[in-house]
Design a protein around this motif. Structure first.
Motif, PDB file in Angstrom:
ATOM      1  N   ALA A 144       0.831  -1.205   0.000  1.00  0.00           N
ATOM      2  CA  ALA A 144       0.000   0.000   0.000  1.00  0.00           C
ATOM      3  C   ALA A 144       0.865   1.254   0.000  1.00  0.00           C
ATOM      4  O   ALA A 144       0.555   2.243  -0.671  1.00  0.00           O
ATOM      5  N   ARG A 145       1.973   1.212   0.743  1.00  0.00           N
ATOM      6  CA  ARG A 145       2.853   2.386   0.805  1.00  0.00           C
ATOM      7  C   ARG A 145       3.532   2.646  -0.533  1.00  0.00           C
ATOM      8  O   ARG A 145       3.609   3.778  -1.001  1.00  0.00           O
ATOM      9  N   LEU A 146       4.023   1.597  -1.165  1.00  0.00           N
ATOM     10  CA  LEU A 146       4.701   1.760  -2.450  1.00  0.00           C
ATOM     11  C   LEU A 146       3.736   2.235  -3.527  1.00  0.00           C
ATOM     12  O   LEU A 146       4.116   2.996  -4.430  1.00  0.00           O
ATOM     13  N   GLU A 147       2.491   1.809  -3.455  1.00  0.00           N
ATOM     14  CA  GLU A 147       1.494   2.227  -4.440  1.00  0.00           C
ATOM     15  C   GLU A 147       1.293   3.735  -4.415  1.00  0.00           C
ATOM     16  O   GLU A 147       1.088   4.362  -5.453  1.00  0.00           O
ATOM     17  N   ARG A 148       1.390   4.330  -3.214  1.00  0.00           N
ATOM     18  CA  ARG A 148       1.208   5.776  -3.094  1.00  0.00           C
ATOM     19  C   ARG A 148       2.246   6.547  -3.899  1.00  0.00           C
ATOM     20  O   ARG A 148       1.985   7.665  -4.354  1.00  0.00           O
ATOM     21  N   GLN A 149       3.432   5.970  -4.070  1.00  0.00           N
ATOM     22  CA  GLN A 149       4.525   6.695  -4.707  1.00  0.00           C
ATOM     23  C   GLN A 149       4.292   6.952  -6.187  1.00  0.00           C
ATOM     24  O   GLN A 149       5.033   7.716  -6.807  1.00  0.00           O
ATOM     25  N   GLU A 150       3.263   6.342  -6.741  1.00  0.00           N
ATOM     26  CA  GLU A 150       2.934   6.552  -8.152  1.00  0.00           C
ATOM     27  C   GLU A 150       2.738   8.024  -8.475  1.00  0.00           C
ATOM     28  O   GLU A 150       3.042   8.479  -9.579  1.00  0.00           O
ATOM     29  N   ILE A 151       2.267   8.793  -7.490  1.00  0.00           N
ATOM     30  CA  ILE A 151       1.967  10.197  -7.774  1.00  0.00           C
ATOM     31  C   ILE A 151       3.228  10.988  -8.137  1.00  0.00           C
ATOM     32  O   ILE A 151       3.142  11.984  -8.863  1.00  0.00           O
ATOM     33  N   LEU A 152       4.399  10.550  -7.661  1.00  0.00           N
ATOM     34  CA  LEU A 152       5.645  11.268  -7.964  1.00  0.00           C
ATOM     35  C   LEU A 152       6.132  11.004  -9.383  1.00  0.00           C
ATOM     36  O   LEU A 152       7.016  11.703  -9.883  1.00  0.00           O
ATOM     37  N   HIS A 153       5.557   9.998 -10.035  1.00  0.00           N
ATOM     38  CA  HIS A 153       6.028   9.605 -11.361  1.00  0.00           C
ATOM     39  C   HIS A 153       4.970   9.819 -12.434  1.00  0.00           C
ATOM     40  O   HIS A 153       5.095   9.304 -13.546  1.00  0.00           O
ATOM     41  N   ARG A 154       3.940  10.571 -12.114  1.00  0.00           N
ATOM     42  CA  ARG A 154       2.922  10.878 -13.109  1.00  0.00           C
ATOM     43  C   ARG A 154       3.489  11.793 -14.194  1.00  0.00           C
ATOM     44  O   ARG A 154       4.526  12.434 -14.010  1.00  0.00           O
ATOM     45  N   LYS A 155       2.762  11.878 -15.289  1.00  0.00           N
ATOM     46  CA  LYS A 155       3.152  12.783 -16.364  1.00  0.00           C
ATOM     47  C   LYS A 155       3.184  14.219 -15.852  1.00  0.00           C
ATOM     48  O   LYS A 155       4.054  15.015 -16.234  1.00  0.00           O
ATOM     49  N   GLU A 156       2.234  14.558 -14.988  1.00  0.00           N
ATOM     50  CA  GLU A 156       2.206  15.872 -14.341  1.00  0.00           C
ATOM     51  C   GLU A 156       2.181  15.658 -12.827  1.00  0.00           C
ATOM     52  O   GLU A 156       1.126  15.702 -12.197  1.00  0.00           O
ATOM     53  N   PRO A 157       3.347  15.421 -12.215  1.00  0.00           N
ATOM     54  CA  PRO A 157       3.396  15.134 -10.777  1.00  0.00           C
ATOM     55  C   PRO A 157       3.121  16.384  -9.960  1.00  0.00           C
ATOM     56  O   PRO A 157       3.276  17.511 -10.459  1.00  0.00           O
ATOM     57  N   PRO A 158       2.696  16.211  -8.697  1.00  0.00           N
ATOM     58  CA  PRO A 158       2.513  17.379  -7.843  1.00  0.00           C
ATOM     59  C   PRO A 158       3.862  18.034  -7.541  1.00  0.00           C
ATOM     60  O   PRO A 158       4.905  17.362  -7.560  1.00  0.00           O
ATOM     61  N   THR A 159       3.855  19.316  -7.293  1.00  0.00           N
ATOM     62  CA  THR A 159       5.062  19.991  -6.828  1.00  0.00           C
ATOM     63  C   THR A 159       5.300  19.538  -5.394  1.00  0.00           C
ATOM     64  O   THR A 159       4.440  19.729  -4.534  1.00  0.00           O
ATOM     65  N   SER A 160       6.440  18.916  -5.138  1.00  0.00           N
ATOM     66  CA  SER A 160       6.678  18.280  -3.838  1.00  0.00           C
ATOM     67  C   SER A 160       7.965  18.790  -3.202  1.00  0.00           C
ATOM     68  O   SER A 160       9.018  18.801  -3.834  1.00  0.00           O
ATOM     69  N   SER A 161       7.859  19.204  -1.950  1.00  0.00           N
ATOM     70  CA  SER A 161       9.002  19.671  -1.178  1.00  0.00           C
ATOM     71  C   SER A 161       9.152  18.773   0.048  1.00  0.00           C
ATOM     72  O   SER A 161       8.171  18.483   0.727  1.00  0.00           O
ATOM     73  N   PHE A 162      10.385  18.325   0.298  1.00  0.00           N
ATOM     74  CA  PHE A 162      10.660  17.478   1.459  1.00  0.00           C
ATOM     75  C   PHE A 162      11.790  18.099   2.267  1.00  0.00           C
ATOM     76  O   PHE A 162      12.863  18.380   1.720  1.00  0.00           O
ATOM     77  N   ILE A 163      11.554  18.321   3.541  1.00  0.00           N
ATOM     78  CA  ILE A 163      12.611  18.711   4.471  1.00  0.00           C
ATOM     79  C   ILE A 163      12.721  17.591   5.493  1.00  0.00           C
ATOM     80  O   ILE A 163      11.760  17.299   6.214  1.00  0.00           O
ATOM     81  N   ILE A 164      13.867  16.943   5.536  1.00  0.00           N
ATOM     82  CA  ILE A 164      14.041  15.805   6.442  1.00  0.00           C
ATOM     83  C   ILE A 164      15.235  16.049   7.350  1.00  0.00           C
ATOM     84  O   ILE A 164      16.242  16.625   6.937  1.00  0.00           O
ATOM     85  N   SER A 165      15.117  15.607   8.581  1.00  0.00           N
ATOM     86  CA  SER A 165      16.203  15.771   9.536  1.00  0.00           C
ATOM     87  C   SER A 165      17.416  14.945   9.127  1.00  0.00           C
ATOM     88  O   SER A 165      17.288  13.845   8.574  1.00  0.00           O
ATOM     89  N   GLU A 166      18.591  15.468   9.406  1.00  0.00           N
ATOM     90  CA  GLU A 166      19.812  14.717   9.137  1.00  0.00           C
ATOM     91  C   GLU A 166      19.827  13.410   9.917  1.00  0.00           C
ATOM     92  O   GLU A 166      20.454  12.429   9.493  1.00  0.00           O
ATOM     93  N   ALA A 167      19.103  13.374  11.046  1.00  0.00           N
ATOM     94  CA  ALA A 167      19.031  12.139  11.833  1.00  0.00           C
ATOM     95  C   ALA A 167      18.498  10.984  10.996  1.00  0.00           C
ATOM     96  O   ALA A 167      18.898   9.831  11.175  1.00  0.00           O
ATOM     97  N   ILE A 168      17.597  11.285  10.057  1.00  0.00           N
ATOM     98  CA  ILE A 168      17.010  10.249   9.212  1.00  0.00           C
ATOM     99  C   ILE A 168      18.041   9.684   8.247  1.00  0.00           C
ATOM    100  O   ILE A 168      18.092   8.476   8.011  1.00  0.00           O
ATOM    101  N   VAL A 169      18.884  10.557   7.692  1.00  0.00           N
ATOM    102  CA  VAL A 169      19.828  10.093   6.666  1.00  0.00           C
ATOM    103  C   VAL A 169      21.118   9.520   7.253  1.00  0.00           C
ATOM    104  O   VAL A 169      21.974   9.046   6.500  1.00  0.00           O
TER     105      VAL A 169
END
Length: 274
Positions: A144-169
């Motif tokens: 179910a989680r992977l299916e959601r990622q389809e939106i990032l690969h659409r022909k016209e994807p949403p404008t998406s901004s991600f700010i993630i803590s360095e702790a995550i990486v």
């Protein structure tokens, strides 16, 4: 709302109902776009329902029955579908909005946003759930989680901004192998059209996101919403003043985080250390 109070439709039943919608639509001589226009939804909504990728909601089933003259067949099918609790109630409404959003902004301080997770990272996340999930439940959640990622690969994807803590990486969730794969995936995502990725460094003297993670969304009709999640629940924020406060926080976070090019450089350095 407690998650067990919501019942999510079984995936195979969703495909069956979706196939019925497609059949009834074709019998009526309508394209997906024509049907979507008649029932006042997006064409993607009809396509997703027909493909079994999203549940047919009772209110839409009633409208489709009327437009397609199906004698309440769809309403009856939806009312009698088998149940499985895949997605918590508090996330269902958010996921509906996420599918249609034209702009998304994520601040995350503990775990990668679902849209950026690899399969192995997502599996590691669900393996750390307490109480523990069964292997079947983990597989369903990951899919179910992977299916959601389809939106990032659409022909016209949403404008998406991600700010993630360095702790995550720097956190090695899952294993060293999962960590390296995740870094490579993030580096690739940083180059996708419509995506801006920024890392919030550790050791900052100022930080606008100390109250925790949140998401900002803009709908196709330009309504601005926000979403916050806690250990056992969440809140979809619609009040303009509250959304404005979170938007101000996000704007400040963007100035405090590494810019996109600096973030790519950090990921390249971390990958070089592998």
């Amino acid at each position: 709302m407690h998650p067990r109070k919501r019942q999510r439709k079984n995936a195979s039943a969703m495909k069956l109902v979706g196939a019925l919608v497609g059949q009834f639509r074709e019998f009526a001589g309508l394209t997906q776009r024509e049907l979507a226009d008649r029932v006042c939804v997006h064409e993607e909504t009809i396509a997703s329902v027909e493909q079994g990728r999203r549940p047919l909601k009772p209110d839409l089933a009633k409208v489709l029955d009327r437009v397609l003259d199906t004698k309440r067949a769809l309403e009856t099918a939806v009312a009698n579908m088998p149940e499985i609790d895949l997605v918590p109630a508090w996330a269902e409404q958010y996921m509906d909005i996420e599918r249609e959003a034209i702009a998304l902004s994520f601040y995350a301080n503990q775990v990668l946003p679902g849209l950026l997770q690899t399969e192995n990272y997502a599996r590691a996340v669900f393996r750390n759930k307490v109480p523990a999930l069964s292997e079947e439940e983990i597989n369903a959640q990951v899919a179910a989680r992977l299916e959601r990622q389809e939106i990032l690969h659409r022909k016209e994807p949403p404008t998406s901004s991600f700010i993630i803590s360095e702790a995550i990486v720097v956190d090695r969730l899952g294993s060293d192998e999962v960590y390296a794969e995740t870094l490579r995936h993030l580096r690739a995502c940083a180059d996708l059209p419509g995506i801006t990725l920024q890392v919030m460094p550790l050791g900052r003297e100022t930080h606008a996101g100390l109250a925790g993670p949140f998401i900002l969304l803009e709908t196709p009709d330009h309504q601005h919403l926000a979403y916050t999640e806690t250990q056992r629940g969440s809140q979809l924020v619609t009040d303009r003043d509250e959304v404005s406060i979170l938007a101000q926080k996000y704007a400040m976070l963007r100035t405090q985080a590494l810019n996109p090019e600096e973030t790519k450089g950090l990921l390249d350095r971390l990958l070089g250390e592998q």
